[in-house]
Design a protein around this motif. Structure first.
Motif, PDB file in Angstrom:
ATOM      1  N   SER A   1      49.597  10.331   4.036  1.00  0.00           N
ATOM      2  CA  SER A   1      48.572  10.024   5.029  1.00  0.00           C
ATOM      3  C   SER A   1      47.356  10.914   4.828  1.00  0.00           C
ATOM      4  O   SER A   1      47.385  11.908   4.098  1.00  0.00           O
ATOM      5  N   LEU A   2      46.268  10.531   5.481  1.00  0.00           N
ATOM      6  CA  LEU A   2      45.049  11.328   5.457  1.00  0.00           C
ATOM      7  C   LEU A   2      45.123  12.317   6.613  1.00  0.00           C
ATOM      8  O   LEU A   2      45.032  11.934   7.780  1.00  0.00           O
ATOM      9  N   ILE A   3      45.268  13.584   6.291  1.00  0.00           N
ATOM     10  CA  ILE A   3      45.618  14.552   7.327  1.00  0.00           C
ATOM     11  C   ILE A   3      44.414  15.330   7.831  1.00  0.00           C
ATOM     12  O   ILE A   3      44.517  16.044   8.818  1.00  0.00           O
ATOM     13  N   THR A   4      43.267  15.236   7.195  1.00  0.00           N
ATOM     14  CA  THR A   4      42.088  15.965   7.647  1.00  0.00           C
ATOM     15  C   THR A   4      40.935  14.996   7.851  1.00  0.00           C
ATOM     16  O   THR A   4      40.900  13.909   7.267  1.00  0.00           O
ATOM     17  N   SER A   5      39.984  15.417   8.670  1.00  0.00           N
ATOM     18  CA  SER A   5      38.809  14.583   8.919  1.00  0.00           C
ATOM     19  C   SER A   5      37.960  14.434   7.661  1.00  0.00           C
ATOM     20  O   SER A   5      37.330  13.394   7.449  1.00  0.00           O
ATOM     21  N   LEU A   6      37.942  15.474   6.814  1.00  0.00           N
ATOM     22  CA  LEU A   6      37.180  15.391   5.567  1.00  0.00           C
ATOM     23  C   LEU A   6      37.755  14.324   4.647  1.00  0.00           C
ATOM     24  O   LEU A   6      37.015  13.531   4.053  1.00  0.00           O
ATOM     25  N   GLU A   7      39.078  14.281   4.536  1.00  0.00           N
ATOM     26  CA  GLU A   7      39.706  13.267   3.692  1.00  0.00           C
ATOM     27  C   GLU A   7      39.471  11.868   4.246  1.00  0.00           C
ATOM     28  O   GLU A   7      39.243  10.927   3.485  1.00  0.00           O
ATOM     29  N   ARG A   8      39.529  11.718   5.555  1.00  0.00           N
ATOM     30  CA  ARG A   8      39.264  10.406   6.144  1.00  0.00           C
ATOM     31  C   ARG A   8      37.826   9.972   5.886  1.00  0.00           C
ATOM     32  O   ARG A   8      37.555   8.796   5.632  1.00  0.00           O
ATOM     33  N   ASN A   9      36.912  10.932   5.961  1.00  0.00           N
ATOM     34  CA  ASN A   9      35.507  10.626   5.691  1.00  0.00           C
ATOM     35  C   ASN A   9      35.316  10.183   4.247  1.00  0.00           C
ATOM     36  O   ASN A   9      34.690   9.151   3.969  1.00  0.00           O
ATOM     37  N   LEU A  10      35.865  10.955   3.314  1.00  0.00           N
ATOM     38  CA  LEU A  10      35.713  10.614   1.902  1.00  0.00           C
ATOM     39  C   LEU A  10      36.449   9.324   1.557  1.00  0.00           C
ATOM     40  O   LEU A  10      35.999   8.556   0.701  1.00  0.00           O
TER      41      LEU A  10
END
Length: 311
Positions: A115-124
């Motif tokens: 899963s995408l665990i950080t907001s930065l990863e979700r943004n990218l």
């Protein structure tokens, strides 16, 4: 007319003649021309449909093993950040089977890891495919893409996208990369490809120029009138001698910089091209030139009057 004659009239013959990617048959109308549109073979003149071609159907999956092997929609690897994959095997490192409690634990750990665990990863994760889409539309080289992604990653790390449009920063990062490498693309091309309002890109671009580019040691090169002269000349299929004469005229009129302060460089480039083309008896209408330059005919005529006053 008997039913047999009707069948003979609309009978499809096996011989098909190909001509310029178009199929000609002799059963639907006087001048049949069949093309494949959305999987259907359709006559463009009368509209009759002959058959349907099913292309790209994926294989069906009926059990868990087939679903696991044939699934193509779940992303497993990413282009950014460190990422490992926990296997779904129900054995430990010694090869012995694990109990149900530990199997459930490792299943949950594997799900969290994917899963995408950080907001930065979700943004990218959201920005990467959008950037690829715009780049593919504009047919930009790889080095422009790398610079744009580098700029956007820095934007995401500084959290400049919070409360702002991600699409705007994607388009602004791409246009900043275009101007850094001085690639022959204008802002209108990025606006059309990204389908983002111009004012949104302007706001994002100003933040990138002020806060991001100095830290990355990148220099923003504003678009010049000389680049626009070559661009408009190529779009109008003008010979190189006319483009050179237009640049010479541009160098003459650019000496008085006070007249061009606050003026759009596209209007200046279009006006010198129009005057030189008219001197060389090249038929170019103001409407066509204004459409290519992205300005109005009134603006073009105003810039032409200003140049005539100076010369």
């Amino acid at each position: 007319m008997s039913q047999e004659n009707i069948k003979n009239k609309f009978k499809i013959r096996k011989r098909i003649k190909w001509d310029n990617n178009c199929v000609e048959v002799s059963h639907c109308c006087a001048e049949p021309c069949v093309e494949i549109r959305d999987g259907n073979e359709v006559c463009l003149n009368c509209g009759i449909t002959f058959q349907r071609n099913y292309v790209g159907n994926e294989r069906r999956a009926y059990d868990a093993e087939e679903i696991k092997n044939r699934r193509q929609t779940e992303p497993m690897w990413r282009d950014f950040g460190p990422r490992t994959i926990l296997p779904n095997r129900k054995i430990d490192y010694t090869g012995n089977s694990i109990n149900a409690k530990n199997a459930l634990l490792f299943s949950r750990l594997s799900k969290i890891q994917r899963s995408l665990i950080t907001s930065l990863e979700r943004n990218l994760w959201e920005a990467k495919p959008k950037l690829k889409m715009v780049i593919s539309k504009l047919n930009l080289p790889e080095y422009v893409k790398d610079t744009a992604w580098r700029i956007y990653c820095e934007v995401a790390k500084k959290k400049l996208t919070m409360g702002r449009s991600i699409d705007g920063f994607i388009a602004a990062s791409l246009y900043a990369a275009i101007r850094i490498h001085e690639f022959p693309k204008v802002l209108d091309d990025v606006v059309d490809a990204s389908m983002t309002p111009r004012h949104t890109i302007f706001r994002s671009l100003s933040l990138i120029i002020k806060e991001i580019l100095p830290e990355l040691n990148l220099k923003y090169h504003p678009i010049t009138t000389e680049h626009l002269v070559y661009r408009f000349g190529n779009n109008l299929n003008l010979p190189i001698n006319i483009q050179r004469d237009a640049l010479n005229l541009l160098a003459i009129v650019s000496k008085n910089k006070s007249i061009w302060i606050g003026k759009d460089p596209k209007g200046l480039a279009a006006s010198v091209i129009y005057l030189i083309a008219k001197q060389n008896n090249r038929k170019i209408t103001q409407k066509d030139l204004a459409s290519i330059a992205g300005i109005t005919e009134v603006t073009l005529r105003s810039r032409i009057k200003d140049i005539k006053k100076m010369t």
